[in-house]
Scaffold this active site. Structure first.
Site, short mmCIF file in Angstrom:
data_model
loop_
_atom_site.label_atom_id
_atom_site.label_comp_id
_atom_site.label_asym_id
_atom_site.label_seq_id
_atom_site.Cartn_x
_atom_site.Cartn_y
_atom_site.Cartn_z
CB SER A 1 -0.95 -0.04 1.19
OG SER A 1 -1.85 1.03 1.17
CG ASP B 1 -3.14 3.99 -1.12
OD1 ASP B 1 -3.89 3.82 -2.11
OD2 ASP B 1 -3.13 3.20 -0.16
CD GLU C 1 -9.21 3.44 8.14
OE1 GLU C 1 -8.67 3.21 9.23
OE2 GLU C 1 -8.84 2.90 7.08
NE ARG D 1 -4.84 2.78 15.83
CZ ARG D 1 -4.20 2.44 14.71
NH1 ARG D 1 -3.56 3.36 14.00
NH2 ARG D 1 -4.19 1.21 14.28
N PRO D 2 -1.17 1.99 19.14
CG PRO D 2 -1.33 -0.23 19.79
CD PRO D 2 -1.87 1.13 20.09
N GLY E 1 -0.86 -0.71 13.45
CA GLY E 1 -1.13 -2.10 13.07
C GLY E 1 -0.18 -2.61 12.01
CB THR E 2 1.02 -1.43 9.01
OG1 THR E 2 1.02 -0.02 9.21
CG2 THR E 2 -0.37 -1.89 8.63
NE ARG F 1 0.07 4.69 12.08
CZ ARG F 1 1.11 4.78 11.26
NH1 ARG F 1 1.81 5.92 11.21
NH2 ARG F 1 1.49 3.77 10.50
#
Length: 559
Positions: free
Chosen positions: A79, A298, A396, A521-522, A524-525, A530
């Site tokens: 991505s 993206d 989002e 928040r941690p 996910g990738t 963040r």
């Protein structure tokens, strides 16, 4: 199980396990690497992924066989990540992400340290999941333009081919993530109503719906599209060839074969995080003409953000996922009202957001009686929440999103007896929007057309769209930490339960700023957390983000 004799079955099983062993020996797992199947599947440096691709092939076949031959999709992409990275994710038969209950199986298989443990785990898994290995399986797969793609596809194909003739494979080659999702959904649609399961079928469906919606309003004003030097450039050209000149599109950043160009200083993630024009778009001067607008995809074309330059001050103005969601939801609500469906078939439109949504967008929607649901970050959470509405809009803030029309909503629209030409037109347009929107997943190309169709119907330019509400100034900071797992979030990721005491300190700092809001928040990738912060002024948002970043660094053991 199969009707073959026990001796033959045992022989076939032994042959399969030997084939798995031969393939696994070609792609051994690297030492000291731990893989986790997360929101975006597996994602890391491409050099660490060949063994994962081989094993994902095994799991995809198990999934298809468990679902009696339903087609499973596999997408090789990273991505918006930089070019040296790559990744892989599985797509379930309805075009959605892999069922979350199967994510641990992907993680377990990928981390087997040896060929022997892989075979043992595979056998245990097949038995545990009650998979009849004699069932047929169907797999469709694709990749983006990353130079690491062909080697990883080779590893994937090795995993698929260990099952011999029982697996039918369909290689879509280089294409976007959303087109792969579309093909999976269309292939498994027994009614054949969703669309023809090919790239050409996708383009034809989109072009037909867009042409219906634009009617005699075209041709539209030119649109400049930053393709992030990724696969979106390929898909955009194919689509515009199918559409004709109804929407004059000018692609930018189309260097798909230039080493290091992918997502570099361009693309939706760059624009959203930097809140600025890509340098290449700025230097081209394409937005200096009054009324001009542009958008950025993206790297795998499943996100999109729009932007323009304010005519008075030439200021950069971002129209992100929140702005798209608000405009689209408001427009669909208007169409539903105009359709004048009877009480029994009245459709409820709702919006699903994450904690990253700008507070102004949430306030704007709720003040107009449009229901808003907040869920954890990740497409699977948004998608499932959107399914609870007749028409569920989810985006989002980063520009990833779509609109879901429930089966009952489509039936109600098709069965409606309009009482006036206006009502008939509204129903026709709602059905055309349901065809235009990729309901399997967020899709930059489809969402680009969605936005352009709404703007055409409203008679708006970018500044008219932007005028609805003013975003609160906000900052998004990526903080690299030694161990992101110590950060545990709850309440749709708006609050931390761990490290102990950190949430209280965050709230204490937030209270010092007018309209201050922040959460941590941690990722996910990536190996980071963040920090999101918003406040009434730019300087306050900046200072709030810096203060929370300092708290995070201290909590993670950094001075």
């Amino acid at each position: 199980m199969s009707s073959s004799s026990p001796t033959k079955a045992a022989h076939e099983h032994a042959v399969l396990l030997n084939s798995i062993a031969d393939g696994a020996n070609q792609y051994p797992k690297p030492e000291h690497v731990n893989y986790t199947y997360g929101t975006a599947g597996f994602r890391t440096l491409a050099t660490k992924l060949p063994s994962v691709l081989f094993r994902v092939g095994l799991l995809a076949v198990l999934r298809s066989k468990r679902l009696e031959g339903a087609t499973i999709g596999i997408m090789v992409t990273a991505s918006h990540n930089p070019e040296p990275d790559n990744g892989v994710k599985l797509v379930d038969p309805s075009g959605e992400m892999l069922d979350p209950s199967w994510e641990p199986h992907a993680t377990t298989l990928s981390n087997c340290p040896s060929t022997e443990s892989l075979i043992s785990t595979f056998t245990t898994l097949a038995n545990h999941l009650r998979v009849d290995l004699h069932q047929p399986a169907n797999i469709v797969y694709a990749r983006d333009t990353r130079p690491s793609g062909p080697e990883l596809i080779k590893a994937l194909e090795t995993g698929l081919r260990v099952f011999g003739d029982s697996v039918k494979i369909n290689d879509l080659g280089v294409t976007t993530t959303p087109i792969l999702h579309y093909v999976v959904k269309a292939t498994n649609d027994k009614t054949a109503e969703y669309g023809v399961p090919t790239k050409e079928g996708y383009n034809a469906k989109m072009a037909k719906a867009f042409t219906t919606l634009i009617g005699n309003k075209g041709p539209l004003a030119p649109l400049y599209v930053d393709c992030a030097n990724g696969v979106g450039a390929v898909a955009l050209k194919d689509f515009t060839d199918a559409l004709g000149d109804l929407l004059p599109v000018h692609p930018l950043n189309t260097a798909t074969t230039t080493q290091g160009a992918l997502n570099h200083m361009c693309g939706a993630d760059f624009v959203k995080t930097k809140q600025a024009l890509p340098p290449s778009v700025h230097s081209s001067g394409v937005l200096s003409k009054p009324g001009s607008r542009a958008c950025s995809f993206d790297g795998d074309a499943d996100r999109i953000v729009f932007y323009y330059l304010n005519e008075e001050k030439a200021n950069f103005r971002l129209l992100d996922g929140d702005k798209i969601a608000v405009m689209v939801a408001m427009f669909l609500v208007d169409l539903v009202v105009k359709a004048k469906l009877d009480e029994e078939h009245r459709l409820k439109v709702g919006v699903v957001q994450t904690a990253y949504a700008n507070g102004s967008s949430t306030k704007y929607l709720t003040s107009r009686n449009i229901p808003v649901t907040c869920v954890s970050t990740g497409v699977k959470h948004l998608h499932h929440a959107a399914q609870r509405y007749d028409i569920g809009v989810y985006f989002e803030a980063n520009g990833h999103g779509t609109v879901l029309f429930s089966d009952s909503a489509i039936k109600a629209l098709k069965a409606a007896s309009p009482q006036s030409p206006d009502a008939a037109n509204a129903i026709k347009n709602l059905l055309a929007f349901s065809e235009l929107i990729n309901q399997a997943v967020g899709d930059a190309l489809s969402d680009m057309l969605l936005v352009e169709a709404v703007l055409a119907h409203r008679g708006w330019g970018a500044s008219d769209w932007d005028a609805g509400y003013e975003d609160l100034p906000n900052r998004l900071v990526k903080v690299e930490v030694p161990d992101r797992s110590i950060f545990v979030a709850t309440d749709a990721e708006r609050k931390l339960t761990n490290p102990p005491g950190l949430q209280e300190k965050i709230e204490e700092v937030m209270r010092k700023y007018e309209m201050g809001r922040s959460f941590v928040r941690p990722s996910g990738t990536e190996d980071c957390v963040r920090v999101y912060a918003e406040a009434k002024t730019n300087s306050e948002a900046e200072n709030l983000a810096l203060a929370i970043t300092d708290l995070v660094r201290f909590a993670s053991g950094q001075s």
